[in-house]
Design an enzyme around this catalytic site. Sequence first.
Site, PDB file in Angstrom:
ATOM      1  N   GLU A 144       0.819  -1.214   0.000  1.00  0.00           N
ATOM      2  CA  GLU A 144       0.000   0.000   0.000  1.00  0.00           C
ATOM      3  C   GLU A 144       0.853   1.264   0.000  1.00  0.00           C
ATOM      4  OE1 GLU A 144      -4.148  -1.044   2.221  1.00  0.00           O
ATOM      5  OE2 GLU A 144      -2.338  -1.607   3.313  1.00  0.00           O
TER       6      GLU A 144
ATOM      7  N   GLU B  36      -4.509  -9.715   3.453  1.00  0.00           N
ATOM      8  CA  GLU B  36      -5.380  -9.394   4.584  1.00  0.00           C
ATOM      9  C   GLU B  36      -6.642 -10.243   4.677  1.00  0.00           C
ATOM     10  OE1 GLU B  36      -2.951  -5.628   3.932  1.00  0.00           O
ATOM     11  OE2 GLU B  36      -3.864  -7.185   2.697  1.00  0.00           O
TER      12      GLU B  36
END
Length: 649
Positions: free
Chosen positions: A142, A163
């Site tokens: 990210e 995730e």
Amino acid sequence: MTGISHEASEATGIVTAFADEVVTNAYTKLVSVPGIDGPIALITLDNGFDHTKPNSFGPKGLLAFDAALDEAFAANPTAIAVTGKPFIFAAGADLKGVQAVTTREQGLEVGRLGHKVFGRLRTSEIPTFAFVNGLALGGGLEVGLHCHYRTVADNVPALGLPETMLGLVPAWGGTQLLPNIVGPDNAVTLILENPLNNGRTIKAKQAADLGYADIVFGSADFLEQSLAWAAQVLAGKVTPTRPEIDRGAGWDAAIGRAKALVAGKTRGFAPAPNLAIELLEAARGTDIADAASLAAGFAAEDEALADLVLSDELRAGLYSFDLVNKRAKRPAGAPDKSLARKITGVGIVGAGLMASQLALLFVKQLKVPVILTDIDQERIDKGVGYVHTEIDKLQAKGRLSADAANRLRALVTGSLDKAAFAKTDFVIEAVFENMDVKKNVFAELEQHITPETILATNTSSLSITEMAADLQHPERVVGFHFFNPVAVLPLLEVIKGEQTDDATLATAFATAKSLKKSAVLCGDKPGFVFTPSPGLSALVDARKPGVWTYGENGQVVDPEVAALWPQGDKPSTADEVLERTRRAFAEEIRIMLDEGVVAAPEDIDLCLILGGGFAFWNGGITPYLDRTGTSEAVNGKRFLEPGVADARR
């Protein structure tokens, strides 16, 4: 976007919650690059350890990154770039600290702090670059998304967003930025499809193909090439191409694929993947060039993170992650590795499909001579041919050079004469699952091999102790049970017989590690961990070779087996089947633990995750049985302490 100060972080308790954080520091250095006026501010992420302990982001690490960005912006550079320590960019959030979060407000604060720090890269008027020099997972990936441009080294071992496998969502910008950078369908691949397929990751070339990497450079001079490329971008000589994002039918199709994928993988029992879909749907309206629009999308991620951070599914997912990444690498009960013997040659008895898969694995990973034998030359030739064909396929895909493929093919041979095994150090049998057959195989092998050569059996249920009982050297016999398909499933059950010595056991564990398998030590009980049942024990005691036999109408259940395996006399409802299955699991696991088949419940969970595909968000099986109350109903107590794999209440 709302700013988060160090004092605010202290007030909400997130710094305290992450008390054991290994802080990833961020160091800013001004670098002069030919071809541009003014320096590039290069920020390097480094927690002070080598690559075996990756960079990660807890509150203190985020605040250190924030301070480095302050320093970078204050220098008024031509550009800002972020890279990592050798071989590691960043592995995402500090998961150990996440387990210590106790309130929803703390979860919100973790999300907001990450967005505040990373978001400075995205909203910067100064061009920002991510030089992804090593592993980049979760929040590490990210960071790159927040930057305006991304280079990736060709030797990066893994990039991904794991995730949803753990019970989270990419909550530091992933769900909003990724579909608007690489397109919604590629975002579904990275956010849902890959993690829900055993945590699959991608390499540099795939990152470029999907649109995450603007360009891939060789690792030897990656930083120099990245800086030179950045100078070309800044000078207007290079303009990276970006895909046009289809916000209509293409986005609809991607969401449809996501929903079908998640329904098939989770059956609605895991909240995180469904929340990820909602966020991906919302990202259609997110303008990543507009700060206010981004802030709204990031706020939705914060709320999702806060909803998930105290969930049982996340805690079970983190428990599973710990098992796979820590316990599997330090198997309970394994002897001192210094006792292990070196393997310089491998023999495989059998040349069928399982034996051929084993031969391919051994030659690929150990790169030592591998000899197959069977009852006739035709079978041997077929087995060797299978291995050679698979090597050819790897070469055709570019995963092996011509020289490497030729060397591997030359290492795999076959022989009808077991005397060919005289110079092997490790022999494994993969013949018919019958005790007498296996005992005869080992007795014949003992006439040809050295006293130190390991005799391993791939049996899934038979007694190692009985198999070794009549041998001259029973101490060198060990169970070495692979799961099919061998190349895919990482679990390997290592079974100790009554006379198996520590040197044999240590060699078995060392070999498993060299084969890139996760070994679990099992006691010598019928079925070991993965296939035990009262019915199976009865079959073993009765010396039945299998469940099936052949009658006038073809394959049928052996009547003697049917008599040994009690069955019901009426159909059950779905709820009854589920309850009976849970209770049977709880009872059998307690028996296995009482009999010492494994050291702890964690080993059973590890086996079911790695060998049976049990979901991370259930924690394998024992956290699920604890959570549903089945453990206490059947055994009078839980398998795990409260809070180990569920939200403490």
